[in-house]
Design a protein around this motif. Structure first.
Motif, PDB file in Angstrom:
ATOM      1  N   LEU A 124     -31.231 -59.294 -26.332  1.00 40.46           N
ATOM      2  CA  LEU A 124     -32.393 -60.003 -25.818  1.00 40.46           C
ATOM      3  C   LEU A 124     -33.461 -59.023 -25.340  1.00 40.46           C
ATOM      4  CD1 LEU A 124     -33.429 -62.872 -25.282  1.00 40.46           C
ATOM      5  CD2 LEU A 124     -32.515 -62.666 -22.974  1.00 40.46           C
ATOM      6  N   THR A 125     -33.028 -57.918 -24.757  1.00 37.25           N
ATOM      7  CA  THR A 125     -33.976 -56.896 -24.300  1.00 37.25           C
ATOM      8  C   THR A 125     -34.744 -56.303 -25.483  1.00 37.25           C
ATOM      9  OG1 THR A 125     -32.511 -56.360 -22.452  1.00 37.25           O
ATOM     10  CG2 THR A 125     -34.190 -54.734 -23.025  1.00 37.25           C
TER      11      THR A 125
ATOM     12  N   LYS B  53     -37.317 -58.883 -26.697  1.00 39.66           N
ATOM     13  CA  LYS B  53     -38.441 -58.950 -25.768  1.00 39.66           C
ATOM     14  C   LYS B  53     -39.380 -57.759 -25.959  1.00 39.66           C
ATOM     15  CE  LYS B  53     -39.502 -59.459 -20.855  1.00 39.66           C
ATOM     16  NZ  LYS B  53     -38.941 -59.542 -19.468  1.00 39.66           N
TER      17      LYS B  53
ATOM     18  N   ALA C  74     -41.413 -58.216 -29.133  1.00 41.95           N
ATOM     19  CA  ALA C  74     -42.403 -59.275 -28.944  1.00 41.95           C
ATOM     20  C   ALA C  74     -43.594 -58.764 -28.146  1.00 41.95           C
ATOM     21  CB  ALA C  74     -41.773 -60.475 -28.253  1.00 41.95           C
ATOM     22  N   GLN C  75     -43.341 -57.927 -27.153  1.00 45.17           N
ATOM     23  CA  GLN C  75     -44.432 -57.357 -26.358  1.00 45.17           C
ATOM     24  C   GLN C  75     -45.303 -56.420 -27.209  1.00 45.17           C
ATOM     25  OE1 GLN C  75     -42.078 -55.656 -23.217  1.00 45.17           O
ATOM     26  NE2 GLN C  75     -42.447 -57.400 -21.842  1.00 45.17           N
TER      27      GLN C  75
ATOM     28  N   LEU D 239     -42.507 -64.823 -25.645  1.00 46.74           N
ATOM     29  CA  LEU D 239     -42.159 -64.070 -24.438  1.00 46.74           C
ATOM     30  C   LEU D 239     -41.787 -65.001 -23.287  1.00 46.74           C
ATOM     31  CD1 LEU D 239     -44.844 -61.243 -24.570  1.00 46.74           C
ATOM     32  CD2 LEU D 239     -42.367 -60.966 -24.744  1.00 46.74           C
TER      33      LEU D 239
ATOM     34  N   VAL E 277     -38.288 -66.126 -23.951  1.00 46.23           N
ATOM     35  CA  VAL E 277     -37.337 -65.034 -23.723  1.00 46.23           C
ATOM     36  C   VAL E 277     -37.084 -64.867 -22.230  1.00 46.23           C
ATOM     37  CG1 VAL E 277     -37.048 -62.529 -23.836  1.00 46.23           C
ATOM     38  CG2 VAL E 277     -37.792 -63.787 -25.851  1.00 46.23           C
ATOM     39  N   GLU E 278     -38.158 -64.983 -21.433  1.00 41.96           N
ATOM     40  CA  GLU E 278     -37.995 -64.885 -19.987  1.00 41.96           C
ATOM     41  C   GLU E 278     -37.138 -66.029 -19.450  1.00 41.96           C
ATOM     42  OE1 GLU E 278     -41.946 -64.756 -18.551  1.00 41.96           O
ATOM     43  OE2 GLU E 278     -42.289 -62.656 -19.136  1.00 41.96           O
TER      44      GLU E 278
ATOM     45  N   GLU F 233     -33.619 -65.218 -20.109  1.00 43.28           N
ATOM     46  CA  GLU F 233     -33.148 -64.263 -19.119  1.00 43.28           C
ATOM     47  C   GLU F 233     -32.775 -64.967 -17.815  1.00 43.28           C
ATOM     48  OE1 GLU F 233     -35.354 -60.045 -20.175  1.00 43.28           O
ATOM     49  OE2 GLU F 233     -36.412 -61.518 -18.941  1.00 43.28           O
TER      50      GLU F 233
END
Length: 481
Positions: free
Chosen positions: A276-277, A280, A283-284, A300, A303-304, A307
């Motif tokens: 997942l990291t 992310k 995506a950033q 994003l 994804v958050e 998390e």
């Protein structure tokens, strides 16, 4: 009142008025019986007018009668021997008086009672029976005598207290009417094994319906009493209330499940967090290269949220400090409803949100409240496979709380499953794990709220969550598992 002679003809007596209001009185005139009460006839074993004309010196000990010759008209009490018709001797307690009228002497017997001491073997049997009855009625364990058909013949105080019955029932009761419907067949199966001689006693744990309506767990020990020819007479049932024990076992079972879930959650969260990291991060990077593409922002955001969900899993395995802040539940509910619109469209579900005009400010962890809302709305949408309507309503029903209602018209939940909602690994969905509702229930409990579920199969389900409104210094920082 008139007496009768041995021929059945009436004779006049000077005690007519007394005999009118004291019908149990017997009278002897000049040593011969002229009036005999029914109780005296029963005691001496005579019938009809057979005692009329009988000499009292043949009925009572002559030595005792000699002591009466000088008695005056005052009442006296005398214990003497009496001779019954069958030649047996009994001891009697005589309440009588001697009356003299017009040259005649009358013995007026007002009461007569058999005080013969029981024979040693009879006394021993009576003592044993009395001890047995005392042990039966005052035993700490519930005991009942039940017919083969299940009729409760006799119950002790403990048995009545366990199932909430009066000690003296006004009508015939059957033990099957107090058993939980699902336990009747297994109870009858155990009784059948006793009847056919397969076993000498039968032990089982069954649910009873208390008179107040609550369920009581009872440990039963059943034995069958037979007559000398081997025919079944009665069941003797011993009953102990083990409700508290069963509740403790259920708590331990849930605790074991939570431990397993915590260990599983820690492993899954660790394995998911690494990829997942990476997602992310990429995506950033893509968002930085294409600022106008709103999909990267949505990715994003999701994804958050993932998390945050992983963080919830970690809460099952490791205590964490939770901080509460003021947040408007109207805003949180509106955001989650917008987020769920896409999934609702895929299922053909219309989402209707009704919010109050004034803010619904609560002290909470906003992410956790949003997670709870997502879980409830997602379950509601997935229950409507053929489309339907999902209603999310916020309202102030009570002065110090706000009520959140999530209502669907989906497949519904059977009544017997409602009590187990929120347990880990228990779900009404075919591929569900039960973890979503379990986490939601924990979030509600953590926020000092309460939840109520109402459902009907093929009609829909209603979740009502009541949360307290914001008050200063109500929610300090706390450690929650």
């Amino acid at each position: 009142m008139d007496s009768q002679d041995d021929s059945g003809e009436a004779r006049s007596t000077p005690f007519g008025a007394m005999l009118e209001w004291m019908p149990d009185v017997s009278v002897a005139e000049n040593g011969s019986m002229i009036v005999v009460s029914q109780s005296m006839r029963d005691l001496f074993g005579y019938g009809g007018n057979e005692m009329i004309g009988e000499r009292i010196d043949r009925l009572f000990d002559p030595d005792s009668l000699d002591r009466l010759s000088g008695a005056d008209d005052r009442p006296f009490r005398l214990q003497t021997k009496a001779y019954r018709r069958n030649k047996t001797t009994i001891a009697v307690d005589l309440h009588a008086s001697t009356v003299r009228r017009e040259g005649n002497v009358y013995l007026v017997i007002r009461a007569i009672e058999d005080v013969t001491p029981p024979k040693p073997e009879e006394a021993s049997a009576a003592i044993i029976e009395e001890r047995f009855r005392s042990a039966f009625h005052f035993a700490a364990v519930g005991m009942a005598l039940v017919t083969v058909q299940g009729v409760l013949q006799e119950m002790n105080y403990a048995f009545c207290e366990i199932i909430g019955l009066p000690t003296q029932a006004a009508e015939e009761l059957n033990i099957k009417s107090f058993l939980h419907p699902e336990d009747v067949d297994s109870y009858l199966e155990g009784c059948t094994r006793l009847l056919i001689g397969e076993t000498q006693s039968c032990e089982m744990e069954k649910r009873f319906l208390h008179a107040s309506g609550r369920l009581v767990w009872g440990a039963l020990c059943i034995t069958l009493v037979r007559d000398v020819d081997g025919r079944p007479l009665n069941y003797i049932i011993q009953l102990q209330d083990v409700t508290q024990k069963k509740e403790t076992e259920e708590l331990l079972r849930k605790s074991d499940k939570l431990t397993i879930v915590g260990q599983l959650a820690a492993g899954v969260a660790h394995e998911v967090r690494n990829p997942l990291t990476v997602l992310k991060g990429f995506a950033q990077i893509l968002r930085s290269e294409d600022r106008d593409n709103r999909y990267f922002e949505l990715m994003l955001s999701e994804v958050e949220r993932i998390e945050a969900i992983i963080g919830e899993f970690l809460m099952l395995a490791k205590p964490q400090m939770v901080k509460f802040y003021e947040a408007d539940l109207n805003v949180l509910a509106s955001e989650v409803a917008s987020l769920m619109e896409t999934k609702a469209i895929l299922y053909g579900v219309q989402v209707h949100v009704r919010l109050p005009t004034e803010p619904s400010v609560i002290l909470c962890d906003a992410n956790q409240i949003k997670q709870m809302l997502v879980n409830l709305m997602q379950n509601a949408i997935e229950s409507m496979t053929d489309g339907g309507k999902l209603c999310v309503v916020l309202e102030r029903r009570e002065p110090y709380s706000v009520t959140l209602t999530v209502q669907d018209d989906g497949c519904g939940i059977p009544e017997e499953r409602l009590a187990r909602l929120g347990e880990p690994f228990y779900s009404s969905k075919e591929k569900g794990t039960g973890l979503g509702l379990m986490i939601s229930y924990q979030i509600i409990q953590k926020h000092r709220g309460r939840v109520k579920v109402m459902s009907k199969v093929n009609e829909g389900t209603v979740f009502e969550v009541v949360l307290p409104i914001s008050e200063k210094n109500t929610y300090p920082e706390v450690s929650q598992p």
